[in-house]
Design an enzyme around this catalytic site. Structure first.
Site, mmCIF file in Angstrom:
data_model
loop_
_atom_site.group_PDB
_atom_site.id
_atom_site.type_symbol
_atom_site.label_atom_id
_atom_site.label_comp_id
_atom_site.label_asym_id
_atom_site.label_seq_id
_atom_site.Cartn_x
_atom_site.Cartn_y
_atom_site.Cartn_z
ATOM 1 N N ARG A 190 25.668 25.686 3.467
ATOM 2 C CA ARG A 190 26.553 25.708 2.288
ATOM 3 C C ARG A 190 26.839 27.133 1.803
ATOM 4 O O ARG A 190 27.917 27.388 1.266
ATOM 5 C CB ARG A 190 25.931 24.901 1.151
ATOM 6 C CG ARG A 190 26.017 23.424 1.428
ATOM 7 C CD ARG A 190 25.361 22.629 0.349
ATOM 8 N NE ARG A 190 25.632 21.212 0.537
ATOM 9 C CZ ARG A 190 25.040 20.253 -0.141
ATOM 10 N NH1 ARG A 190 24.135 20.534 -1.055
ATOM 11 N NH2 ARG A 190 25.347 18.993 0.074
ATOM 12 N N LYS B 282 25.898 -1.218 4.841
ATOM 13 C CA LYS B 282 26.387 -2.285 3.967
ATOM 14 C C LYS B 282 27.881 -2.242 3.778
ATOM 15 O O LYS B 282 28.472 -1.172 3.674
ATOM 16 C CB LYS B 282 25.725 -2.136 2.593
ATOM 17 C CG LYS B 282 24.254 -2.403 2.622
ATOM 18 C CD LYS B 282 23.704 -2.213 1.247
ATOM 19 C CE LYS B 282 22.266 -2.705 1.169
ATOM 20 N NZ LYS B 282 21.727 -2.503 -0.169
ATOM 21 N N GLY C 32 27.509 11.653 5.412
ATOM 22 C CA GLY C 32 26.267 12.223 5.921
ATOM 23 C C GLY C 32 25.814 11.684 7.261
ATOM 24 O O GLY C 32 25.487 12.449 8.170
ATOM 25 N N GLY D 10 29.713 12.258 -1.463
ATOM 26 C CA GLY D 10 30.357 11.454 -2.511
ATOM 27 C C GLY D 10 31.818 11.804 -2.756
ATOM 28 O O GLY D 10 32.658 10.914 -2.929
HETATM 29 P P1 AMP Z 1 25.480 4.216 5.279
HETATM 30 O O1 AMP Z 1 24.663 5.171 4.478
HETATM 31 O O2 AMP Z 1 25.938 3.017 4.551
HETATM 32 O O3 AMP Z 1 26.593 4.914 6.057
HETATM 33 O O4 AMP Z 1 24.479 3.605 6.344
HETATM 34 C C1 AMP Z 1 23.917 4.352 7.368
HETATM 35 C C2 AMP Z 1 22.724 3.605 7.885
HETATM 36 O O5 AMP Z 1 23.129 2.355 8.398
HETATM 37 C C3 AMP Z 1 22.034 4.315 9.007
HETATM 38 O O6 AMP Z 1 20.782 4.752 8.539
HETATM 39 C C4 AMP Z 1 21.888 3.232 10.085
HETATM 40 O O7 AMP Z 1 20.603 3.193 10.640
HETATM 41 C C5 AMP Z 1 22.147 1.954 9.319
HETATM 42 N N1 AMP Z 1 22.624 0.862 10.179
HETATM 43 C C6 AMP Z 1 23.601 0.901 11.097
HETATM 44 N N2 AMP Z 1 23.684 -0.283 11.745
HETATM 45 C C7 AMP Z 1 22.757 -1.095 11.230
HETATM 46 C C8 AMP Z 1 22.327 -2.445 11.504
HETATM 47 N N3 AMP Z 1 22.928 -3.172 12.429
HETATM 48 N N4 AMP Z 1 21.313 -2.953 10.777
HETATM 49 C C9 AMP Z 1 20.716 -2.199 9.841
HETATM 50 N N5 AMP Z 1 21.049 -0.932 9.540
HETATM 51 C C10 AMP Z 1 22.046 -0.371 10.227
#
Ligand code: AMP
Length: 419
Positions: free
Chosen positions: A35, A221, A377, A400
């Site tokens: 950064r 999610k 990230g 964010g």
């Molecule tokens: P996000 O912060 O919402 O972009 O989520 C990223 C996280 O989603 C990473 O740490 C991945 O390990 C997790 N992830 C990806 N695919 C899956 C899955 N099928 N089941 C559980 N976690 C997952």
């Protein structure tokens, strides 16, 4: 607003908002100076024009109180090293010491202000007692708003020009990221090179993409990505959905998802998104097969199964081989590619193949002339893990702020300068 590349800073004092919120080890040594390096082009341009720089940032969450653990002093030396010039220090961001040192600044000199968040005014959130009445809350907020104005004006009074180069905090309406801009005429406020580059890349993707335009959305999610998905449906030709959010969609279609992660309260919304995609002529791609595991563990037993036939006791943790082929074909034949979120649990090698394949396909598409933007990230971590950072067009590290921009929101830090 002015443009930094054509502005002549000669004889001008520029107050520059940067994002020097860097990570430290327990000895207060900086463990990642990305950064600080990212702000150098802006600072060097001002100095080489014959201007002087007042640099300001937040560091950590000191909650409105001076705290040596969060002092910008921990950053001062590294900035001096990287700039190759002395960096003076003011023991507060406002007040007599900062004012005197700013007034005495000579062309070519740099002054670093102490952590802005030592003052509650920076974020503008009053401290409220838990049992405060609605009326008390209202009064405290109004009082804080006034104090924030005074604080911002004091910061502004030290300089002739305001430059915002902290895209990471552009989604916050804080004193140094937004309110301060009101105290400068429109030709005396501008973005630094870092924000300009972010906006150029994002606008290239969101406002004038070459087609076909493919977005790949993954992550754990669906709930955290809904607004982005909805906004992107108006812009993309292809939408690839993967990762943990897959299973909410598959369950919504009536599929069997075993023990895979699922947000039952979003089933209806998943159906709505599928319907919207159809209505808007967007090709929506969900996995057709997955790597299912009998535990959330790198050493779990795995098998390849159809995405809608995952047995109980098993969970989908990565895209399967058929899915990977489909993803790759779509991505490699795109002219604009946006990637946010891994399509599997990439942190565990057993479940990293899908995300690796996406990263490879993006690199291949970019080689064929596509513009690719990676943001958020985890996808940035993916690209770095696979050593492909140099093979994509642009990597945004903004977190964010990037997500809010993708959602189609107006960012206060951008509006304050663009108007
Ligand atoms: P996000 O912060 O919402 O972009 O989520 C990223 C996280 O989603 C990473 O740490 C991945 O390990 C997790 N992830 C990806 N695919 C899956 C899955 N099928 N089941 C559980 N976690 C997952």
């Amino acid at each position: 607003m002015s443009k930094i590349e054509s502005y002549n800073f000669s004889g001008k004092k520029a107050i520059v908002r940067v994002d020097f919120n860097v990570p430290f080890n327990e000895k207060f040594e900086i463990t990642d100076d990305t950064r600080i390096k990212a702000a150098l082009p802006t600072l060097k341009k001002i100095l080489s024009d014959g201007g002087s720089v007042i640099v300001m940032s937040h560091l950590g969450r000191p909650k409105g109180k001076a705290n040596p653990d969060f002092s910008m002093k921990h950053v001062q030396g590294r900035l001096a090293e990287l700039l190759g010039t002395e960096v003076l220090f003011a023991k507060d961001s406002v007040g007599p010491d900062a004012k005197e040192k700013a007034a005495a600044l000579q062309p070519g000199q740099v002054l670093m202000l102490e952590n802005l968040r030592f003052h509650l005014e920076e974020e503008g959130k009053p401290k409220l007692a838990e049992d405060a009445s609605e009326q008390e809350k209202k009064a405290a907020k109004a009082e804080m708003k006034e104090k924030q104005q005074t604080f911002s004006k004091e910061l502004a009074s030290m300089a002739d020009v305001y430059v915002n180069d902290a895209f990471g905090t552009a989604h916050r309406a804080h004193a140094s990221t937004a309110v301060i801009a009101d105290f400068f005429d429109s030709d005396k406020k501008m973005f630094g090179f870092l924000i300009e580059q972010e906006l150029q890349s994002l606008d290239k993707v969101l406002k004038s993409p070459d087609r076909p335009f493919t977005a790949i959305m993954g992550g754990a999610k669906v709930s955290t990505k809904i607004t982005i998905i909805e906004n992107l449906l108006d812009k993309v030709n292809n939408l690839i959905l993967g990762g943990g959010m897959t299973y909410t969609f598959i369950k919504a279609r009536g599929g069997q998802i075993g023990d895979s992660i699922c947000e039952d309260e979003y089933l209806e919304l998943a159906r709505k998104i599928e319907k919207m995609a159809k209505e808007k002529g967007v090709n929506l791609y969900l996995p057709v097969d997955v790597v299912a595991a009998d535990a959330f563990d790198n050493n779990a037993n795995t098998r390849i199964v159809a995405v809608d036939q995952i047995p109980d006791g098993w969970q989908g943790l990565d895209a399967g081989p058929e899915t990977i082929k489909i993803y790759q074909d779509v991505i490699e034949n795109s002219k604009t590619i946006l990637w946010n979120g891994p399509v599997g649990v990439f942190e565990m090698d057993t479940f990293a193949k899908g995300s690796r394949a996406v990263a490879d396909a993006i690199a291949a598409g970019t080689k064929k002339g596509a513009f690719s933007l990676i943001g958020g990230g985890d996808s940035v971590a993916c690209i770095n893990k696979f050593g492909l950072a140099d093979e994509v067009s642009y990597i945004s590290t903004a977190g964010g702020a990037l997500l809010e921009y993708l959602e189609g929101k107006e960012l206060p830090g951008i509006k304050a300068i663009r108007g």
